[in-house]
Design a protein around this motif. Structure first.
Motif, PDB file in Angstrom:
ATOM      1  N   UNK A  90       0.834  -1.202   0.000  1.00 38.88           N
ATOM      2  CA  UNK A  90       0.000   0.000   0.000  1.00 38.88           C
ATOM      3  C   UNK A  90       0.871   1.254   0.000  1.00 38.88           C
ATOM      4  N   UNK A  91       0.238   2.375  -0.239  1.00 42.48           N
ATOM      5  CA  UNK A  91       0.877   3.685  -0.202  1.00 42.48           C
ATOM      6  C   UNK A  91       1.538   3.873   1.166  1.00 42.48           C
ATOM      7  N   UNK A  92       2.815   4.251   1.155  1.00 36.49           N
ATOM      8  CA  UNK A  92       3.567   4.446   2.391  1.00 36.49           C
ATOM      9  C   UNK A  92       4.542   3.328   2.672  1.00 36.49           C
ATOM     10  N   UNK A  93       4.284   2.117   2.155  1.00 37.52           N
ATOM     11  CA  UNK A  93       5.207   1.010   2.369  1.00 37.52           C
ATOM     12  C   UNK A  93       6.535   1.288   1.670  1.00 37.52           C
ATOM     13  N   UNK A 104      21.144  -0.728 -10.257  1.00 43.52           N
ATOM     14  CA  UNK A 104      21.078  -0.899  -8.810  1.00 43.52           C
ATOM     15  C   UNK A 104      19.654  -1.235  -8.382  1.00 43.52           C
ATOM     16  N   UNK A 105      19.545  -1.893  -7.245  1.00 43.44           N
ATOM     17  CA  UNK A 105      18.232  -2.084  -6.636  1.00 43.44           C
ATOM     18  C   UNK A 105      17.848  -0.776  -5.961  1.00 43.44           C
ATOM     19  N   UNK A 106      16.578  -0.441  -6.015  1.00 48.39           N
ATOM     20  CA  UNK A 106      16.076   0.824  -5.489  1.00 48.39           C
ATOM     21  C   UNK A 106      15.266   0.556  -4.224  1.00 48.39           C
ATOM     22  N   UNK A 107      15.473   1.376  -3.190  1.00 53.43           N
ATOM     23  CA  UNK A 107      14.665   1.324  -1.979  1.00 53.43           C
ATOM     24  C   UNK A 107      13.936   2.656  -1.870  1.00 53.43           C
ATOM     25  N   UNK A 108      12.634   2.635  -2.133  1.00 56.84           N
ATOM     26  CA  UNK A 108      11.806   3.843  -2.108  1.00 56.84           C
ATOM     27  C   UNK A 108      10.430   3.532  -1.543  1.00 56.84           C
ATOM     28  N   UNK A 109       9.699   4.584  -1.205  1.00 57.84           N
ATOM     29  CA  UNK A 109       8.354   4.449  -0.649  1.00 57.84           C
ATOM     30  C   UNK A 109       7.316   4.407  -1.764  1.00 57.84           C
ATOM     31  N   UNK A 110       6.309   3.593  -1.571  1.00 65.50           N
ATOM     32  CA  UNK A 110       5.192   3.518  -2.506  1.00 65.50           C
ATOM     33  C   UNK A 110       4.338   4.768  -2.317  1.00 65.50           C
ATOM     34  N   UNK A 111       4.072   5.487  -3.407  1.00 63.59           N
ATOM     35  CA  UNK A 111       3.239   6.689  -3.327  1.00 63.59           C
ATOM     36  C   UNK A 111       1.879   6.491  -4.001  1.00 63.59           C
ATOM     37  N   UNK A 112       1.738   5.395  -4.753  1.00 73.27           N
ATOM     38  CA  UNK A 112       0.472   5.145  -5.451  1.00 73.27           C
ATOM     39  C   UNK A 112       0.413   3.678  -5.851  1.00 73.27           C
ATOM     40  N   UNK A 113      -0.769   3.095  -5.796  1.00 71.50           N
ATOM     41  CA  UNK A 113      -1.000   1.767  -6.360  1.00 71.50           C
ATOM     42  C   UNK A 113      -2.206   1.854  -7.272  1.00 71.50           C
ATOM     43  N   UNK A 114      -2.292   0.940  -8.225  1.00 72.75           N
ATOM     44  CA  UNK A 114      -3.434   0.936  -9.132  1.00 72.75           C
ATOM     45  C   UNK A 114      -3.404  -0.275 -10.034  1.00 72.75           C
ATOM     46  N   UNK A 115      -4.318  -0.276 -10.981  1.00 73.65           N
ATOM     47  CA  UNK A 115      -4.366  -1.338 -11.986  1.00 73.65           C
ATOM     48  C   UNK A 115      -4.583  -0.704 -13.342  1.00 73.65           C
ATOM     49  N   UNK A 116      -3.948  -1.308 -14.350  1.00 74.51           N
ATOM     50  CA  UNK A 116      -4.152  -0.886 -15.725  1.00 74.51           C
ATOM     51  C   UNK A 116      -4.337  -2.146 -16.574  1.00 74.51           C
ATOM     52  N   UNK A 117      -4.256  -2.037 -17.879  1.00 73.38           N
ATOM     53  CA  UNK A 117      -4.476  -3.193 -18.748  1.00 73.38           C
ATOM     54  C   UNK A 117      -3.455  -4.301 -18.511  1.00 73.38           C
ATOM     55  N   UNK A 118      -2.300  -3.976 -17.944  1.00 71.14           N
ATOM     56  CA  UNK A 118      -1.265  -4.969 -17.651  1.00 71.14           C
ATOM     57  C   UNK A 118      -1.315  -5.489 -16.219  1.00 71.14           C
ATOM     58  N   UNK A 119      -2.308  -5.075 -15.455  1.00 65.46           N
ATOM     59  CA  UNK A 119      -2.465  -5.555 -14.078  1.00 65.46           C
ATOM     60  C   UNK A 119      -2.021  -4.552 -13.033  1.00 65.46           C
ATOM     61  N   UNK A 120      -1.722  -5.061 -11.841  1.00 66.14           N
ATOM     62  CA  UNK A 120      -1.358  -4.235 -10.686  1.00 66.14           C
ATOM     63  C   UNK A 120      -0.029  -3.525 -10.942  1.00 66.14           C
TER      64      UNK A 120
END
Length: 158
Positions: A90-93, A104-120
């Motif tokens: 969820x947003x904030x994780x 590089x691998x990225x460590x960042x906070x989720x600011x939005x979730x959603x779904x489109x034609x390709x899924x989550x």
């Protein structure tokens, strides 16, 4: 079971991400506070009930998640489906993911979730960055969810 010591050496203020309007949710991974025990005799903090596999790693010096997650800090992460399903992220994780725009691998906070034609999907942003990351992130790119940050390796400012 994880053993952690010397957790907090500095007060930390958290910045507001411009992209995320209003109050930014905190990471929401549930760790039962009854399963966090400190033993004064051994100076040991014990946390039980974390679902594995667990990875304990230090953070690179990129400044993108300052001041809460910075160079030398230690993160306790898991790739367990209980934390990494599309229903749970969820947003904030805070996530660690493979990005197409860097090796590089990225460590960042989720600011939005959603779904489109390709899924989550989700969008992410470093707390210290002015803009979101340049791509949407699919569940298959997410390697781990950050469960705990240990403010280690910090020296007091002179």
């Amino acid at each position: 079971m994880c053993f952690l010591k010397d957790l907090f050496k500095k007060k930390t203020e958290f910045p507001v991400i411009e992209q995320a309007k209003g109050e930014l949710p905190s990471p929401r991974v549930a760790i039962d506070s009854q399963k966090i025990i400190y033993d004064e005799a051994t100076e040991t903090l014990t946390i039980t009930g974390i679902k594995g596999p667990v990875r304990i790693t230090s953070v690179a010096n990129t400044n993108s998640m300052e001041p809460a997650i910075d160079a030398g800090h230690t993160t306790v992460c898991s790739s367990n489906p209980n934390y990494m399903s599309t229903d749970m992220i969820k947003r904030g994780d805070v996530i660690i993911y493979n990005a197409s725009w860097t090796q590089s691998q990225i460590i960042h906070a989720v600011i939005e979730t959603g779904e489109d034609v390709n899924g989550w999907y989700c969008k992410a942003q470093g707390w210290h960055n002015d803009y979101p990351d340049p791509e949407i992130i699919r569940i298959g790119q997410i390697l781990q969810v950050v469960l705990i940050t240990v403010w280690s390796g910090m020296e007091d400012e002179a």
